[in-house]
Design an enzyme around this catalytic site. Structure first.
Site, PDB file in Angstrom:
ATOM      1  N   ASP A 109      52.246 -40.332  -6.805  1.00 31.37           N
ATOM      2  CA  ASP A 109      51.339 -41.194  -7.557  1.00 31.37           C
ATOM      3  C   ASP A 109      49.952 -40.553  -7.509  1.00 31.37           C
ATOM      4  OD1 ASP A 109      49.869 -43.146  -8.732  1.00 31.37           O
ATOM      5  OD2 ASP A 109      50.718 -44.791  -7.574  1.00 31.37           O
ATOM      6  N   GLU A 112      44.241 -27.222 -16.146  1.00 37.03           N
ATOM      7  CA  GLU A 112      43.168 -26.294 -15.745  1.00 37.03           C
ATOM      8  C   GLU A 112      43.797 -25.052 -15.151  1.00 37.03           C
ATOM      9  OE1 GLU A 112      40.241 -27.565 -16.696  1.00 37.03           O
ATOM     10  OE2 GLU A 112      41.437 -29.323 -17.256  1.00 37.03           O
ATOM     11  N   LYS A 145      43.788 -46.186  -4.014  1.00 32.66           N
ATOM     12  CA  LYS A 145      43.294 -45.484  -5.204  1.00 32.66           C
ATOM     13  C   LYS A 145      41.856 -45.831  -5.523  1.00 32.66           C
ATOM     14  CE  LYS A 145      47.983 -45.776  -6.967  1.00 32.66           C
ATOM     15  NZ  LYS A 145      48.898 -46.459  -7.872  1.00 32.66           N
ATOM     16  N   HIS A 196      36.027 -17.155 -15.179  1.00 31.80           N
ATOM     17  CA  HIS A 196      36.437 -18.195 -16.115  1.00 31.80           C
ATOM     18  C   HIS A 196      36.530 -17.667 -17.532  1.00 31.80           C
ATOM     19  CE1 HIS A 196      36.747 -21.697 -13.665  1.00 31.80           C
ATOM     20  NE2 HIS A 196      36.896 -22.449 -14.732  1.00 31.80           N
TER      21      HIS A 196
END
Lengths: 351, 351, 351, 351
Positions: D242, D35, D166, D337
Site C-alpha cells: 500500500d 521517474e 498514511k 538528468h
C-alpha cells in the site's frame, strides 16, 4: 495594583564584545533567573568574545510583528474572492492604520484559506515596541473595517492563531514575527582549547549529534539548540519583556563549522519579540537596565529595539557556546553544577 | 551572589474551586507578570469555578522526568545489540540510581537509534522536585557505568536532546516529561451567559476555528490553545519554578463541547515541569507561596508537587476560558485591554 | 528501458459533479490502486455530488513550484548582504530564466539565513507541467549565475531542502508549492441521512475529535484528515504524476460545519503537485486518461493543469466524505471492508 | 473488478550486497516508477555495495502495527479511570485478539487523554502481513468489547488518528509503526572518490547543511533526507504494498560521518509498513517479485516481511547515497538528468 513583587535574582554579566548592523562595542547584560549557574556560563562565553578581536557579530535580518484575524465566509470561493479584493486594498488599510498609531506600519497582509475560513495575517513594523498591543489595536480596526465593507464576511476572531503569539509553530519562523537575528563568532583554535577546553571538531560533532540529529529524533520543529530558552528568559525578565514569548523565541538553530582548527559558531534566532518601550518597561529597574544597555539613546524609531535584540542574541550565543563546549567533555558539566549548587537539592537544568 | 533582584509584579488571584486526584478545595494562586491584564482574566475564570458546584476537576494522569544520554557505537548493529543488553539490565541501573538519591527512581529506559547513534531516554520519578538536576546526576552516573561496562560504546553527550528540556518537541508530549494534567469544568448555560457573556456553541466554534484549525494552519506541534504560556509563566515565576520550561509546558490542547446549552471546557497540559522543593524554592517569597498554596504539608513524596501541578492546570483553565469567551465577542477584548492599560503605549498581548 | 511493467488495477469512478474557477461539469476520474475498496468509497462521494445541485465547488487559490538552492557565505553578515543584493536583481534573474524556458517564470525569491548558510527559495509558475525538472534547470542556471557574480558566495547545493520536494515540512504549506486547492460541498440533511447514513452533527463531531484533536495529539504537522493519501496516490498513478509527491500532498485539512441539519464539508489541499505534460505523461494509458479528463484541450498555459488539480481535489473530497461518514457508525466500516475483501488475508487500510 | 490496469515502468536493479539480522546475500530489487532516472541512481549505490566487502548492513530494530480507537468519556477523570482499568486487562484483550487471528498479537496498549477523549493505541505484531486490515479487525473487536464492558464509555471512532495511517505525524516515529530499520555502509576512500566522485568530508558537509539544517529550516518533522520517498514508492509499487504508506515511510534520517577519509553513511527508516502477504500480493507480477526477492521462503512468521523491509531500506540507501554524492558536485545532477531525459519536457525530480 500588585499585592507584592517576586524578586528574581539578577546579575549583570560580561561585558560581551559585539558588533553588527544594530550594535557595536562592549556591553554588559542583565540576567534575571533562579538558575544561577547561568551567570558563569554566559560569563564564560562573554570572556571568549572579548578575547576575539571582532567579538560576536550580530546581524538583524528582519523585523515585523503580526496579528492574524479570522474572517468567516460562506464558502472558499467567497473567501478567495474577498482575499483578492483585500490584497488590492492594502494602501487603504495602511492609511487606516496610520490614523491610529504613529509607529505601527502595515507592511504585508498574507492570507490562508481553510475551507470557508479566511485567516489574514497582518504584518507590521512597530518602532521600538515589541508591538503586541499595537498590532492588536490595528487588527481590531482593520477587522471592523473589513466587516463593514464586505457583507459576505462575518466575524471569526480578532486572533486566529495564525499570528501566532507565545505558541509553538512553524509560521513565525517561516513568515517572520519579531526580530530575525543571527549571532556568530569565529574563535581561534588556541582560545577554543584554553578557554573552552575542547576542539572545533568536537563542538561541531556534538552540535550535529545532539542539536541537529537529536532534535530531529525528538520531533522538534524549527528548533535545534541546547538551551536558548534559559538565556532568553533571564534577559527578557531583566528588561521587562513579555517573557512568555520565549516559547517561539527558543525555536532557533545552532550551527557550527570547523575552519581548520578554528571554530565558527552561530546562533540563529528568527523570533526575538522584544521592545524598549511599552508594557513592563516603566519599572525603575527596567528603566535602569535600558539605560545601561544603551537602549535609551536618541535614535530612529526601531533602532533601540534592534540594539536590544542584538544584545539578546549575543547573550544567547555566549550561553550556548559555553554549555556546548562543556558537554563535549564527559563529567565536566555535572562537576561544575555540583560546585556551584552544593547546597541545593535540585539545582536546575543543563538542557 | 546576585547583584540585585528584578521585582516582578505579583498578585494572588481567586480563590479557584478545584478538586481531583491531587487537590481539593478553594485555593488562591499567585501570578507574577508584567502583563497585568492577566490578573482579572484568571480572576474571571476563578469566579466561574466558584459558581459551579464541583468547580474545576483536575486529573493528574502521569508524572516522570527524563534525561537522554547519547552513546556512540561503531554502527547500528552494535548500537542495537547494546540497547538490547541495557534493556536487560534495568534492575541493575535502578539499583545504581538508588545508591545516589533517595527520591530519584528509574522507571523506564527508552532507546532511539539513528545510524550508529544510540539515544537512551532515562525516565524517573523524582518525588517533589521537578527533577532537572536529580536526573542529570543520575544520567551522569548511568553514563559512566555503561561506558565502563561496554567498550563498544563511547561518549556522545550527557544530554542528547532526546530528553528534551525547554525545547519544542513531540517527544515530551508522546513519551511524557513532567506532570500530565487535565483540567476541566462543566459550566451551566446561565453562567456561560451571565459570567462569560457568550454561549457554549460560540466557545466551541471559536475553539475549533482558532485553536484547532488555526493552530494546524500555523504549523503548530501538539499545541492548540490561546495563551497557556501566559498563565504558566506567571505561576512558575511566583513559585520559584524554572520558567524556561513553559516552552514545552505551553504545548497543550484546549478542547470544548457543547452539552445542550452547557459548556464543557478542558485544558490538557501534558508537560508541567514543576516542583515544591529544589532550586529556586528557598527564597522567602517562594516559601511563603508554597505554604499558602498548601504545598508544604506532610504528604507522601510527590504529593505536594502533584498538588502544585493541579493548581497550575486549574489556573491555566481559568485564564484560557476567560480569553476564549472574550474572543467570541467582537471588540470586547480590545475594549477590556484599553480600559486596563489606558496609560500604556503597548499594553501586552492577547494571544 | 524498463524490463517490464507493474500493472496497477485501475477503475474509472464517478462521474463527479464539479464546478469552480478551473473546471465545470460532470467528470469521471481514474484511480489506480491495490486498495480496491477505494473505488466504491470515492464512488459514494461522487454519487452525493451528483445529487447536490451545485455539486462540489473547487477553488484553485494559488499555484507555484519551488526549488531552493544553497549558497555558502563566510558569515551571516555577508549572507545577508548578498541576499539583499539578489532581491534587488529579481528582474535580471527573471530574464535569465526566460532565455531557457518558455514556460518557467520566476515569480518570487525568498531567503532563509541560518548562520553563514543562505537558502534561496526560487518560486516559479511552470505552465501545465508539475515543474520538477523545469525549476531544477532554472535553479541550476541561477546558481551558476549568482556564483559567477559574487565571489563571496560558494556552492552549497543545487537543492537545499528548503524547497522541499517529497518530504514532510511546513514550508510548502506556508509558502506554497504546487496547486493550493479547496474543494467543498453543502449537502442537504436528507442526503446526509439517506446517502451517508449519518447526520451533519456527527460528521462535525468526528472531524473535530479524530482529524483535528486526534491529529494534534499524534503530533501531526499541518495535516488533519482521514486518508487523503489514498485518493492522491490512486489519481496520481493513473495520470502519470510523480506520486512520491503525495508525501506533501497529503498534508491537508478537512473542515466541516453543521449548517442547521445540512452538512458543509471541505478539503483544503495546499500542495497538489500535478501536471498534464512532462515526465510520465507520454504513456498511452496516461494520454488516454488526460483526454478523457478533459485535460488535453486548447487552453492558456496552466489551465489544463489547474483543471487536473481541481479534479484531484474533488476526488479527495469524495473519498474523505465517504470514509468520515462511515466512521461515524460503529462497525460499518469493517463490515464494508469484509464484504469487499472476503477472500483476502489483509485487505488494506481504512486510515 | 478493475476496468483496466495502469502499467508502471519497472526495472530490476542491482544486485545489492546486503547483510544483517533479516537478510544476507546479493539481491536484485524491483523499482516501478515513472521517474526512470531512479534506476541508474539506485544502480550506482548497488554497485558501491558490491565493491565493499561487507556491503550494506541492515538492522531491523523493531516491528509493530498500530490502530488507535477513540472512546469518549463524560470527563477526563472517568477516561483516566477507564484507561487504568484497561491497562489491567491487557491479558484479556490479548486472548480476545487470539480468538480472531492466528497472526495478530496484541503487544501494547497506550493511552492518550485529551479532555474527556480517550485514545487507545493498540499495537500488534502481524506476522508477514503489513497488517492494516488485521489490526482494524482486532481494533473493532476490542472496541466492541470495551464498550460492552464499561457503560461510562461511548463510541468515538474505530480510528482516532492517533494510529496514524498514511499521515504525517511524530507518533509513528516515536512509538513505532511498521518496521524500524537502519541501513548503513562504510565506504573506503578510494571507492568514494572513484565511484561517487566525491569525498567523505563533502558528503558529511552536504548532509549537515541540506538534510539536517535545511530540513530543520523548512519545518520538517522527524525527517531529514534527500529523497527516500522516491525509492519507497518504486519498491512499494513493484511489490504490491500500500504505497500511500510512503507518507510516514519517508520520515527518516540520513546520517553520515567521515572516518578518516572513509565514509560512514546510514539511512534510518523507522516506519516501513510492508508485508509479503495480504492485499495486493496476489497479482502474478507481485508474486514473481516476492519469489525473486527471496520472500516466499518457509520461515517463521514475520521473517519474510522483515527480509523485505531490509531490502527496502538497502534500496533507499543506494538511491540516497547516489543523489547525495551527486549534489556535492555542482552541475553533475542536472547534466545526468538531461542526458537521461533528453526527449522529455519535464523530466522528473531530484529532490
Amino acid at each position: 495594583m500588585p499585592d507584592t513583587a517576586t524578586p528574581i535574582p539578577t546579575r549583570w554579566v560580561g561585558p560581551i564584545r559585539v558588533r553588527g548592523n544594530a550594535v557595536s562595542g562592549e556591553v554588559e547584560v542583565p540576567l534575571a533567573t533562579y538558575e544561577t549557574p547561568l551567570w558563569p556560563s554566559v560569563g564564560r562565553g562573554a570572556r571568549v568574545s572579548r578575547l576575539v578581536e571582532d567579538g560576536i557579530t550580530v546581524t538583524v535580518v528582519d523585523e515585523r510583528m503580526a496579528r492574524s484575524i479570522l474572517l468567516v465566509a460562506p464558502d472558499a470561493a467567497t473567501a478567495y474572492a474577498a482575499s483578492l479584493d483585500i490584497q488590492g486594498r492594502i494602501g487603504e488599510l495602511q492609511g487606516l492604520v496610520s490614523t491610529q498609531s504613529r509607529f505601527a506600519k502595515l507592511i504585508e497582509v498574507r492570507d490562508e484559506i481553510v475551507g470557508n475560513l479566511l485567516y489574514l495575517r497582518l504584518e507590521f513594523t512597530t518602532g521600538d515596541a515589541s508591538g503586541h498591543n499595537m498590532v492588536t489595536q490595528a487588527a481590531d480596526l482593520i477587522l471592523d473595517h473589513l466587516l463593514a465593507a464586505d457583507p459576505r464576511l462575518s466575524y471569526g476572531s480578532v486572533s486566529g492563531n495564525f499570528c501566532t503569539d507565545k505558541k509553538v509553530s512553524a509560521v513565525n519562523g517561516l513568515l517572520g514575527r519579531g526580530k530575525n537575528v543571527v549571532a556568530e563568532i569565529l574563535i581561534p583554535a588556541d582560545l577554543v582549547a584554553k578557554q573552552l577546553r575542547t576542539t572545533a571538531a568536537r563542538v561541531v560533532e556534538l552540535n550535529t549529534r545532539k542539536n541537529l540529529v537529536g532534535g530531529i529524533a525528538a520531533g522538534s520543529l524549527r528548533s535545534a539548540n541546547a538551551h536558548y530558552a534559559n538565556m532568553l528568559l533571564a534577559f527578557y525578565l531583566a528588561t521587562g519583556q513579555d517573557a512568555a514569548n520565549i516559547v517561539e523565541g527558543s525555536q532557533g538553530i545552532t550551527y557550527a563549522e570547523a575552519r581548520g582548527e578554528d571554530l565558527y559558531f552561530s546562533c540563529t534566532l528568527p523570533n526575538l519579540i522584544v521592545g524598549t518601550v511599552g508594557n513592563g518597561k516603566d519599572l525603575p529597574v527596567v528603566e535602569d537596565a535600558m539605560v545601561r544597555l544603551g537602549c535609551r539613546e536618541d535614535r530612529e524609531p526601531g533602532a533601540n529595539a534592534r540594539r536590544l535584540a542584538a544584545l539578546v542574541a549575543a547573550s544567547v550565543l555566549c550561553g550556548e557556546l559555553s554549555l556546548m563546549a562543556a558537554q563535549t567533555n564527559p563529567g565536566e558539566l555535572m562537576a561544575a553544577h555540583l560546585r556551584l549548587e552544593r547546597r541545593r537539592q535540585d539545582a536546575g537544568s543543563v538542557a
